[in-house]
Design a protein around this motif. Structure first.
Motif, PDB file in Angstrom:
ATOM      1  N   SER A 173       2.630 -10.209-129.339  1.00  0.00           N
ATOM      2  CA  SER A 173       2.376  -9.293-128.132  1.00  0.00           C
ATOM      3  C   SER A 173       1.349  -8.654-127.557  1.00  0.00           C
ATOM      4  CB  SER A 173       3.352  -8.204-127.336  1.00  0.00           C
ATOM      5  OG  SER A 173       4.313  -8.925-127.131  1.00  0.00           O
ATOM      6  N   GLN A 213      -0.259  -8.821-122.159  1.00  0.00           N
ATOM      7  CA  GLN A 213       0.819  -8.678-121.138  1.00  0.00           C
ATOM      8  C   GLN A 213       1.176 -10.260-120.726  1.00  0.00           C
ATOM      9  OE1 GLN A 213       0.295  -5.960-117.986  1.00  0.00           O
ATOM     10  NE2 GLN A 213      -0.878  -4.424-119.340  1.00  0.00           N
ATOM     11  N   ASP A 258       4.476 -10.320-119.021  1.00  0.00           N
ATOM     12  CA  ASP A 258       6.152 -10.446-118.285  1.00  0.00           C
ATOM     13  C   ASP A 258       5.795 -11.073-116.943  1.00  0.00           C
ATOM     14  OD1 ASP A 258       4.419  -8.559-117.099  1.00  0.00           O
ATOM     15  OD2 ASP A 258       4.943  -7.064-117.734  1.00  0.00           O
ATOM     16  N   SER A 314       1.080 -13.767-116.523  1.00  0.00           N
ATOM     17  CA  SER A 314       0.891 -14.002-117.602  1.00  0.00           C
ATOM     18  C   SER A 314      -0.824 -14.465-117.322  1.00  0.00           C
ATOM     19  CB  SER A 314       1.587 -14.479-118.690  1.00  0.00           C
ATOM     20  OG  SER A 314       0.769 -14.976-119.908  1.00  0.00           O
ATOM     21  N   PHE A 349      -3.005  -5.635-123.875  1.00  0.00           N
ATOM     22  CA  PHE A 349      -1.916  -5.212-123.630  1.00  0.00           C
ATOM     23  C   PHE A 349      -2.487  -3.549-124.658  1.00  0.00           C
ATOM     24  CE2 PHE A 349       1.409  -2.594-125.975  1.00  0.00           C
ATOM     25  CZ  PHE A 349       3.044  -2.865-125.158  1.00  0.00           C
TER      26      PHE A 349
END
Length: 461
Positions: free
Chosen positions: A139, A142, A144, A147, A174
């Motif tokens: 990760s 990001q 979620d 993407s 991230f």
């Protein structure tokens, strides 16, 4: 048309291949969605230049590289040569591009795919994706609801990393989505990629979800164009990339230039040649032109700028006395001299446009003026490119400038102005040229016969 990417044929450096995004009614339609300037495409087009990237022949969409059914849209990428890098049985060239694997724009899932070719004309899609959230096990990005893995640019490593190929792409690092995506090819196939931590830029003036416009070696330093034409520099492929101290707004969009991209040695196959491409907005993002290529170089003070690309002299046609009406459809090249600029007469409410170099403040200025001698008013845009005369040893009246001007099909006019071969900012002018051109600001004497020291030539497109 949108998102151009360049590649020089390493066997013939006069042959340049241009790819671009396009919508083609023969293919599966994308979920075309428009808010502001956002728009999406279902195919990859191809054009070829035989004179170093000046004049182009359009070959249309590549039939094998269209959007797959059930996806949302295609995104751009770039081409890389595999020959001479490995002894394995690889195709000569690879191209990366992205595809959104959902037609629902609210759950964007862009992934990077590859295609292969042995001749730069015929391409075959490789099963994929090659780089996506599926590779990102720890990760770093990001992954979620949104993407983004899109538009990857390549560079070669140096020193201890000379055998490595690095890729920079538009992403959502991230934890706050600020910075570029970054990956390394794990083997010589260039088809096995491992995400690495973002190399930045991390902090202000960088903002979340900036797009990577390219990365290139410029001497011993790396230059990144990021976040709509801003320039960042680093001493290492791993970053951090920091905002350039001078000419940070290297190719920003105040005048209508969009999505500038860098093409270094990895693409030009010439150690001293870094190029910059960009779009020209004719009116909005649905009406664009491909602008002439620019060279990128640093002056003796280390200021990095977009400058004149020598092969563009091939755009200079026969000398003419005037250019208006049909003549402006191909455009006009104007040569002038003196540290000043050019006023251009326009039809309509914007009665004129002025572009010049202000030597007292070392900035380019441009904006609308009804007459050359009028004040700027509220329309002036000032662009700081550093001291554009730092390398000049001649009298200021001998400094040369040139302007390229052409009409668009939307009723606007496209203008590029160079002083001492340094580009100010491309500008889309709201108005049609009347044919009146005036040299201003340099206090030049009229030449014998009462004519201003301007020479006009037809642009050959």
């Amino acid at each position: 048309m949108w998102d151009m990417w360049l590649f020089f044929n390493p066997e013939n450096l006069q042959e340049v291949h241009l790819h671009y995004l396009v919508n083609d009614t023969r293919f599966t339609p994308c979920e075309y969605w428009e808010i502001g300037v956002y728009h999406f495409y279902n195919a990859i087009g191809h054009a070829v230049s035989e004179d170093g990237g000046v004049h182009w022949t359009d070959h249309g969409p590549i039939m094998s590289l269209n959007m797959t059914a059930g996806s949302g849209f295609l995104g751009s990428g770039s081409v890389i040569q595999t020959k001479k890098r490995t002894s394995t049985a690889l195709p000569e060239y690879l191209m990366n591009f992205s595809e959104d694997n959902t037609p629902d724009i609210n759950s964007l899932k862009q992934q990077i795919f590859f295609a292969k070719s042995n001749d730069l004309y015929n391409w075959e899609r490789i099963d994929g994706p090659m780089l996506s959230e599926n590779n990102d096990s720890d990760s770093k990005y990001q992954n979620d609801a949104a993407s983004r893995w899109d538009c990857m640019a390549f560079i070669n490593g140096r020193g201890d990393e000379a055998n490595s190929t690095f890729g920079y792409f538009s992403a959502d690092p991230f934890p706050n989505a600020t910075g570029a995506g970054f990956a390394v090819a794990l083997d010589h196939t260039l088809l096995d990629w491992q995400p690495l931590p973002s190399p930045g830029p991390y902090s202000e003036p960088a903002t979340p979800r900036g797009e990577v416009g390219g990365v290139a070696w410029l001497g011993d330093e790396l230059l990144m164009v990021f976040q709509a034409g801003h320039s960042y520099r680093s001493n290492s492929p791993h970053g951090p990339f920091e905002a350039a101290e001078e000419n940070f707004n290297m190719m920003t969009a105040e005048g209508g230039a969009t999505f500038p991209r860098l093409w270094g040695q990895h693409y030009t196959h010439q150690e001293d040649l870094v190029l910059l491409s960009h779009h020209w907005l004719a009116s909005d993002a649905n009406n664009v032109y491909a602008a002439p290529l620019k060279k990128v170089e640093a002056d003796k003070n280390g200021v990095v700028r977009a400058v004149w690309y020598e092969p563009n002299y091939l755009l200079k046609g026969q000398e003419i006395k005037e250019c208006v009406g049909v003549c402006m459809e191909s455009g006009v090249w104007i040569d002038g001299r003196g540290v000043g600029g050019l006023w251009i007469g326009l039809e309509g409410e914007n009665a004129g446009f002025h572009t010049k170099y202000n030597v007292s403040q070392n900035v380019f200025e441009m904006g609308y003026k009804e007459k050359p001698e009028d004040d700027w008013g509220d329309s002036k845009i000032a662009t700081d490119r550093g001291d554009c005369l730092a390398d000049v040893d001649v009298d200021e009246n001998e400094v040369e400038w040139r302007a390229l001007i052409r009409a668009t099909y939307t009723g606007t006019t496209l203008i590029e102005f160079y002083l001492n071969n340094i580009l100010s900012s491309p500008f889309t002018v709201n108005g049609v040229v009347t044919g009146e051109f005036v040299s201003v600001g340099a206090h030049l004497e009229e030449e014998e016969g009462g004519e201003l020291p301007l020479r006009l030539f037809q642009l050959t497109l």
